[in-house]
Design an enzyme around this catalytic site. Structure first.
Site, short mmCIF file in Angstrom:
data_model
loop_
_atom_site.label_atom_id
_atom_site.label_comp_id
_atom_site.label_asym_id
_atom_site.label_seq_id
_atom_site.Cartn_x
_atom_site.Cartn_y
_atom_site.Cartn_z
N HIS A 259 0.86 -1.19 0.00
CA HIS A 259 0.00 0.00 0.00
C HIS A 259 0.89 1.23 0.00
O HIS A 259 1.69 1.43 0.92
CB HIS A 259 -0.90 0.01 1.24
CG HIS A 259 -1.83 -1.16 1.27
ND1 HIS A 259 -3.08 -1.13 0.70
CD2 HIS A 259 -1.67 -2.42 1.75
CE1 HIS A 259 -3.65 -2.32 0.85
NE2 HIS A 259 -2.82 -3.12 1.48
N HIS B 102 -8.30 -10.59 -1.25
CA HIS B 102 -8.34 -10.41 0.20
C HIS B 102 -9.32 -11.47 0.69
O HIS B 102 -10.54 -11.28 0.61
CB HIS B 102 -8.79 -9.00 0.59
CG HIS B 102 -8.77 -8.80 2.07
ND1 HIS B 102 -7.86 -7.99 2.70
CD2 HIS B 102 -9.52 -9.35 3.07
CE1 HIS B 102 -8.05 -8.04 4.02
NE2 HIS B 102 -9.06 -8.86 4.26
N ASP C 225 2.47 -6.32 2.49
CA ASP C 225 1.22 -5.68 2.93
C ASP C 225 1.53 -4.51 3.87
O ASP C 225 0.76 -4.22 4.78
CB ASP C 225 0.27 -6.67 3.60
CG ASP C 225 -1.15 -6.12 3.69
OD1 ASP C 225 -1.46 -5.12 3.00
OD2 ASP C 225 -1.95 -6.67 4.46
#
Ligand code: DOR
Ligand code: ZN
Length: 356
Positions: A18, A139, A257
């Site tokens: 991210h 996810h 992540d």
């Protein structure tokens, strides 16, 4: 036995990251660019990156935010919604810029409100992805509030993933940030490969899920910097993840992540989910692999298996880590406030060597 003092890896890639946007992007990106050559960039911005044009613009902002001289390459993804069409998939494939589509079940995590409400609704898009060989990143958690938060990954596999794989046997799937023994076993038992010998089902594993079990969230009090989704699980699951990551099986590869949130957004009555690991990512993975005396397996996990899955060339160049004790800073500048990296204030054994 002599202890290894230096570890040289082919320059690695982060297959789940991210990067955020704006001032957050400016401060998060350099950490990843100094350790990794490429990263699969998650599309859960506000608003989400749904269309090719948005991905092209976001890619432009990432490239503009790179430190001078950086050769980092962002690998873009698009966010699946109930309205994603086969034409959008085909256009994304033709662009050469989009490397995967991300499935967030609606409500599963940060900025997933526009996610998919029912898998059947995206079957036409998934059919197109299977046809044009566009990977699906999942996810894998159900959002059913009746299901215990610690069981949501396992129930997702039982309720959705098994059927999804039957419906689209040739679709390339990455089950992202796996957290359970059942997920590791499910991926480990999927032996199908495409004509190039590439696995059809793979999984990324984070450093925080390799290093911590759920006790970390409650040690001496509530520890919001250990709260992420899927949430940390029991020690037996962590051991299963360590087994998978260090096994030399090419279906398991690195995806941090790293999910930055400013300190005030984590240290709050309703704190955001996400561990910020980009600033010490490789060091954390070294610590995890060393628990199994498996540092010799880290190069494949970090620098080879993921690239092969995505059909990308192996990076040239390398990165060296040295056994040099150092302390992780208590906080770092982030989006005009600050952020707490994983293991803030703690000693680390390994350190990436970056030329000034
Ligand atoms: O902990 C998490 N943080 N899990 C996710 O799935 C999303 C991420 C984020 O974007 O903050
Ligand atoms: Zn994520």
């Amino acid at each position: 036995m002599t202890t290894i003092q230096t570890l040289t890896l082919t320059r690695p890639d982060d297959f789940h990251l991210h990067l955020r946007d704006g001032a957050a992007l400016r401060d998060a990106l350099p950490w990843t660019a100094r350790q990794f050559a490429r990263a699969i960039v998650m599309p859960n911005l506000k608003p989400p990156v749904v269309r090719l044009q948005q991905a092209l613009e976001y890619r432009g902002r990432i490239l503009a935010a790179l430190p001078d001289g950086s050769e980092f390459t962002p690998l873009m993804t698009l966010y699946l919604t109930d309205d994603t069409t086969p034409a959008m998939v085909e256009e994304a494939r033709r662009s050469g810029v989009v490397h995967a589509f991300k499935l967030y079940p609606a409500g599963a995590t940060t900025n997933s409100d526009s996610g998919v409400t029912e898998l059947k609704r995206i079957y036409p898009a998934l059919e197109a992805m299977q046809r044009v060989r566009m990977p699906l990143l999942i996810h894998g958690e159900v959002t059913d509030p009746e299901i215990d938060v610690f069981d949501r990954e396992v129930v997702f596999i039982e309720r959705h993933l098994i059927a999804l794989r039957r419906a689209f046997p040739e679709l390339k799937i990455v089950l992202e940030h796996i957290t359970t023994a059942q997920a590791a076993q499910f991926v480990g038992e999927a032996h199908e490969r495409d004509a190039h010998g590439v696995p059809r089902l793979a999984a990324t594993i984070t450093a925080h899920h390799l290093l911590h079990n759920r006790n970390a969230m409650f040690k001496g009090g509530m520890r919001p910097h250990y709260y992420c989704l899927p949430v940390l699980k029991r020690e037996t699951h962590r051991q299963a993840l360590l087994d998978a990551a260090t096994s030399g099986d090419d279906r398991f590869f690195l995806g941090t992540d790293s999910a930055p949130h400013a300190r005030h957004a984590k240290e709050a009555a309703c704190g955001c989910a996400g561990c910020f690991t980009a600033a010490n990512a490789l060091e954390l993975y070294c610590a995890a692999f060393e628990q199994r005396d498996a540092l010799h397996r880290l190069d494949d996990f970090a620098s080879r298996f993921g690239a092969a899955f995505y059909g990308l060339p192996r990076n040239s160049g390398d990165v060296t880590l040295k056994r040099t004790p150092w302390n992780v800073p208590e906080h770092l500048p982030y989006a005009d406030t600050d952020i707490v990296p994983l293991h803030a204030g703690e000693a680390m054994e390994w350190q990436v060597q970056i030329d000034a």
